[in-house]
Design an enzyme around this catalytic site. Structure first.
Site, mmCIF file in Angstrom:
data_model
loop_
_atom_site.group_PDB
_atom_site.id
_atom_site.type_symbol
_atom_site.label_atom_id
_atom_site.label_comp_id
_atom_site.label_asym_id
_atom_site.label_seq_id
_atom_site.Cartn_x
_atom_site.Cartn_y
_atom_site.Cartn_z
ATOM 1 C CE LYS A 146 -4.004 -1.916 2.381
ATOM 2 N NZ LYS A 146 -4.827 -1.904 3.597
ATOM 3 C CG ASP A 171 -11.603 -0.812 6.644
ATOM 4 O OD1 ASP A 171 -10.761 -1.738 6.678
ATOM 5 O OD2 ASP A 171 -12.742 -0.937 7.112
ATOM 6 C CG PHE A 220 -4.911 -9.882 -1.603
ATOM 7 C CD1 PHE A 220 -4.779 -8.887 -2.553
ATOM 8 C CD2 PHE A 220 -5.615 -9.581 -0.443
ATOM 9 C CE1 PHE A 220 -5.310 -7.621 -2.359
ATOM 10 C CE2 PHE A 220 -6.154 -8.309 -0.228
ATOM 11 C CZ PHE A 220 -5.992 -7.340 -1.196
ATOM 12 N N GLY A 221 -6.936 -12.448 -1.081
ATOM 13 C CA GLY A 221 -8.281 -12.334 -0.514
ATOM 14 C C GLY A 221 -9.326 -13.087 -1.335
ATOM 15 C CE LYS A 239 -6.935 -6.628 -6.777
ATOM 16 N NZ LYS A 239 -6.597 -7.512 -5.667
ATOM 17 C CG HIS A 281 -11.644 -2.296 -4.038
ATOM 18 N ND1 HIS A 281 -11.070 -3.242 -4.864
ATOM 19 C CD2 HIS A 281 -11.300 -2.655 -2.776
ATOM 20 C CE1 HIS A 281 -10.431 -4.125 -4.119
ATOM 21 N NE2 HIS A 281 -10.566 -3.796 -2.858
ATOM 22 N NE ARG A 282 -5.708 -2.221 -2.634
ATOM 23 C CZ ARG A 282 -6.531 -3.172 -2.191
ATOM 24 N NH1 ARG A 282 -7.266 -2.977 -1.130
ATOM 25 N NH2 ARG A 282 -6.627 -4.323 -2.836
HETATM 26 P P1 IMP Z 1 -7.877 -4.345 4.529
HETATM 27 O O1 IMP Z 1 -8.594 -3.118 4.113
HETATM 28 O O2 IMP Z 1 -6.484 -4.383 3.999
HETATM 29 O O3 IMP Z 1 -7.993 -4.589 6.012
HETATM 30 O O4 IMP Z 1 -8.600 -5.604 3.801
HETATM 31 C C1 IMP Z 1 -9.724 -6.248 4.341
HETATM 32 C C2 IMP Z 1 -10.024 -7.571 3.659
HETATM 33 O O5 IMP Z 1 -10.860 -7.340 2.524
HETATM 34 C C3 IMP Z 1 -8.827 -8.348 3.110
HETATM 35 O O6 IMP Z 1 -8.262 -9.170 4.098
HETATM 36 C C4 IMP Z 1 -9.488 -9.189 2.019
HETATM 37 O O7 IMP Z 1 -10.119 -10.324 2.585
HETATM 38 C C5 IMP Z 1 -10.571 -8.254 1.490
HETATM 39 N N1 IMP Z 1 -10.050 -7.482 0.329
HETATM 40 C C6 IMP Z 1 -9.728 -6.161 0.314
HETATM 41 N N2 IMP Z 1 -9.268 -5.808 -0.917
HETATM 42 C C7 IMP Z 1 -9.295 -6.943 -1.666
HETATM 43 C C8 IMP Z 1 -8.911 -7.225 -3.019
HETATM 44 O O8 IMP Z 1 -8.429 -6.365 -3.788
HETATM 45 N N3 IMP Z 1 -9.096 -8.502 -3.427
HETATM 46 C C9 IMP Z 1 -9.594 -9.480 -2.624
HETATM 47 N N4 IMP Z 1 -9.935 -9.273 -1.361
HETATM 48 C C10 IMP Z 1 -9.797 -8.006 -0.876
#
Ligand code: IMP
Length: 208
Positions: free
Chosen positions: A15, A72, A160-161, A183, A188-189
């Site tokens: 990040k 977040d 990921f995720g 991506k 969203h990011r």
């Molecule tokens: P955080 O905002 O980094 O705490 O992310 C929260 C959680 O949302 C992560 O652990 C993932 O499970 C999910 N997440 C957030 N962004 C993504 C993404 O770009 N791809 C897949 N999962 C995501």
């Protein structure tokens, strides 16, 4: 006048690198929590992404004396009333387990919850809320979303995720099948950071 300084309220190297890239020609000096090892992580206890991002940004701005940016993010599934939402990272959490759930535990739980849900009702979106806070309590918000559909089974190895089960209709692929180049354009990011970047010229005086 000193160069403007901004603190990213994160220890996540990915990040920090992303934001560094965005700020590279702006004259803004970027610090992060790596520069303030004594600061604790702000617990994510808010009911919304915006609340969590704002709490983190305000805490870091007040503790460091510099404007701070925090994010977040998570997944919102319409058929589940918005779950896993702010609990995305710990959706499959088991209080008796020694570790937080792995990504695959979380998306496997999601597929189980949606097993009886028909394809046209499997809509979902990723959300990223960015909060920019000043030490005096001023706050600005930026939001990005990415629309998709929860697939029936995982596909792809990247990301990921929840990426392996997040189907992006426009590309006929899951997020985990799309490389980082795509991506980082549609996520969203990326969209929340683009909204922040678009406001930078107007914010420059306030950041000085
Ligand atoms: P955080 O905002 O980094 O705490 O992310 C929260 C959680 O949302 C992560 O652990 C993932 O499970 C999910 N997440 C957030 N962004 C993504 C993404 O770009 N791809 C897949 N999962 C995501």
């Amino acid at each position: 006048m000193a160069a403007p300084t901004l603190v990213m309220a994160s220890r996540n190297a990915g990040k920090i690198r992303e934001l560094q890239e965005i700020l590279k020609d702006t004259g803004i000096t970027l610090l992060s929590l790596a520069n303030f090892p004594e600061l604790p992580e702000t617990p994510e206890v808010g009911a919304t992404f915006a609340e969590n991002a704002a709490a983190k940004a305000l805490e870091v701005a007040k503790a460091t004396g510099y404007p701070a940016l925090a994010d977040d993010s998570g997944l919102v599934v319409e058929a589940l009333g918005g779950a896993p939402g702010v609990y995305s990272a710990r959706y499959a959490a088991d209080v008796t387990a020694p570790r937080p759930p792995a990504d695959a535990d979380n998306w496997q739980k999601l597929l189980r919850e949606l097993a009886a849900v028909r394809p046209e009702a499997r809509g979902a979106h990723f959300v990223c809320e960015l909060a920019l806070a000043w030490p005096d309590g001023r706050l600005r918000r930026f939001r990005g979303e990415c629309q998709g559909v929860i697939a029936r089974e995982p596909r792809g190895e990247q990301g990921f995720g929840y990426d392996p089960v997040f189907w992006v209709p426009e590309y006929q692929a899951t997020m985990a099948e799309l490389g980082p180049e795509v991506k980082n354009r549609i996520s969203h990011r990326a969209r929340a950071l683009a909204a922040f970047k678009a406001q930078l010229p107007a914010l420059k005086d306030e950041l000085a």
